[in-house]
Design an enzyme around this catalytic site. Structure first.
Site, PDB file in Angstrom:
ATOM      1  N   HIS A  54      98.243 120.754  15.058  1.00  0.00           N
ATOM      2  CA  HIS A  54      98.252 119.977  13.814  1.00  0.00           C
ATOM      3  C   HIS A  54      97.882 118.510  14.058  1.00  0.00           C
ATOM      4  CE1 HIS A  54     100.126 123.477  12.150  1.00  0.00           C
ATOM      5  NE2 HIS A  54     101.195 123.362  12.918  1.00  0.00           N
ATOM      6  N   HIS A 216      99.142 127.215   9.217  1.00  0.00           N
ATOM      7  CA  HIS A 216      98.876 128.117  10.336  1.00  0.00           C
ATOM      8  C   HIS A 216      98.001 129.264   9.875  1.00  0.00           C
ATOM      9  CE1 HIS A 216     102.945 126.378  10.712  1.00  0.00           C
ATOM     10  NE2 HIS A 216     102.526 126.084  11.913  1.00  0.00           N
TER      11      HIS A 216
END
Lengths: 326, 326
Positions: A54, A216
């Site tokens: 991330h 995700h």
């Protein structure tokens, strides 16, 4: 799979080396995947983190005015309780530690276990759980809503409160106030590939997009044919408006967060529609952030976060930080 | 083609609206595609720009300590002489204007024409041409080497010199010194798609990469099978070392610039090999910048730039700027 990597098994380890080399204000806690500030101060400490993939979240938000430590798990994998415990022990100066946790089952479990271990060692630890993603109520990885890009508002505002000398309960309280007032939703135009698997996380047709995607690649709420930026924004903002407590005349902050492969120019284009809709609802935009804050590797797409502000939150949002990614 | 857009023909126009909306320190010069600082001062002014599609370049580098104006052409298309002239006239305060031009035939022609028109109106204008890309000597779009990401070092250092009160000749001189000492080279892992064409700029096989790519997808020097980050870096740095005047013991600044779709984590991984090679050559790294500074829409890949520094350049590199993208 084509990536700029040497060894998928060493991805996070090398990434941290490359980051702390470039940022002298950060250092790696030896023998761990924890990034801390090079210079610490006596104040309430903030620890966040989660799976990697991330970037710049979370290590890029370590710095004066934001986090004290970021714990990086493997890609899209929660860090272990021991890693979180290492981070807590490294940054506690006796004033206590606040854990900012994104709502994923693994993260919540492992951060909570670390908090218990730290408490047993006499460290005062509190926690907040961010669940800003209004797309789905429960998901593949969560009970309840997921935590996504709105988390960076928690880092920024609670970080500034800690820097201003607030005590642990006060910092926790303002962090929770941010969580109660921030709502986000995203869209994907393409999947991403976890280095260790080598396969795309999901498949999207040539002209398909997915509304409500998680960071995700968890399923969203709707897979549909590609539409204009204005129409995508309309769908995301409508769902955010259905959840935000913000009323006409209220101040808000907005984050248009790129998921990895969407050009900044397209995020600016999305912003035109975002501002139009906020204005139509009578909201007063105090600040707009546009860029990559919480990505999903090389996923194309973006998320919108809207935070209803009060005066204290606005001040802390605008306070100085040296975190590289803010 | 899936993009976050409303209308390909209105891409740049909307992008500028979205940018200046989010950045109160910037404004659009009415009726143009020129972005200027909201607050101006009496000093030598810096104007840069070129085709769009390289965001945050160039408008993101407008701000105290960097540029005074950025002129945005259509995607990968030079701005017209009139747009450049508008920018020059808007920012000149009588102390003269320096044009920072990337070496592409269209840019050089149109910026030079604007300079002549401005001179005819009594404005003192100078120019420098950035040609940092050591990949190819001549290319599809240039006579001589291309100008790529190293350009941002020129913006930063010449911008700080102007802010420090240097006169036009002095600012031009230090800008030229940066150009003489900066060398770059890039790699692509995927092509990009210009919105108005809807087709990828070139094709790369499933496992192919292209070494020495230009920032518009111009052909590089070598198309080859995908290799590790370390091996890619080795090829790029070897060519840069063959051109840089930097010798063991010299200070350098390094920029690892993402081309659009490559995750920040992978740029950090590339940095591990970059630092190793710089160290092996005995260079002293004063500063490392990692991120997206000059992109090619959603192209995957990155470039490396190495700038040999002297003390004055180091000071100006580290000086304060408020430009959103620095």
């Amino acid at each position: 799979m084509k990536k700029v990597i040497d060894d998928a098994a060493n991805y996070v380890n090398q990434m941290i080396d490359g980051l702390v080399n470039a940022e002298p204000s950060l250092k790696r806690l030896p023998g761990t995947q924890v990034v801390v500030r090079a210079a610490s101060e006596e104040k309430v400490a903030l620890v966040s983190g989660g799976g990697s993939g991330h970037e710049p979240a979370h290590a890029g938000f370590v710095g004066y005015g934001m986090l004290d430590a970021a714990v990086s798990g493997e890609v899209f994998t929660s860090p272990t309780p021991n890693q979180v415990l290492d981070a807590i022990k490294a940054v506690d100066t006796g004033k206590g530690v606040l854990l900012v946790i994104k709502n994923y089952t693994g993260d919540v479990m492992n951060f909570e276990m670390a908090a218990e271990l730290a408490s047993a060692e006499g460290i005062e630890v509190e926690q907040v759980i961010v669940n800003d993603d209004v797309a789905v109520e429960d998901s593949t990885f969560t009970v309840g809503r997921r935590g996504i890009a709105g988390t960076v508002f928690v880092h920024k505002i609670a970080g500034a409160a800690a820097e201003a000398g607030r005590n642990l309960q006060q910092v926790k309280s303002i962090a929770q106030r941010v969580i109660d007032n921030v709502h986000s939703m995203g869209v994907a135009l393409s999947p991403c590939t976890v280095p260790s698997s080598g396969q795309p996380s999901f498949e999207l047709g040539e002209d398909e997009i997915e509304i409500g995607i998680g960071i995700h690649g968890e399923p969203g709420v709707k897979r549909m044919e590609w539409v204009s930026a204005a129409k995508i924004v309309e769908m995301l903002i409508a769902k955010i408006f259905a959840n935000t407590p913000a009323k006409p005349g209220d101040n808000v902050a907005v984050l248009i967060n790129g998921l990895g492969a969407t050009p900044l120019s397209e995020l600016y284009i999305a912003n035109v529609s975002v501002q139009k809709m906020l204005q139509e609802k009578g909201l007063v935009v105090h600040r707009t952030l546009i860029g990559e804050y919480m990505t999903s590797l090389e996923m194309a797409g973006f998320s919108i976060s809207v935070l209803k502000l009060d005066d204290e939150m606005s001040d802390f949002l605008d306070a100085v930080t040296t975190a590289p990614a803010w």
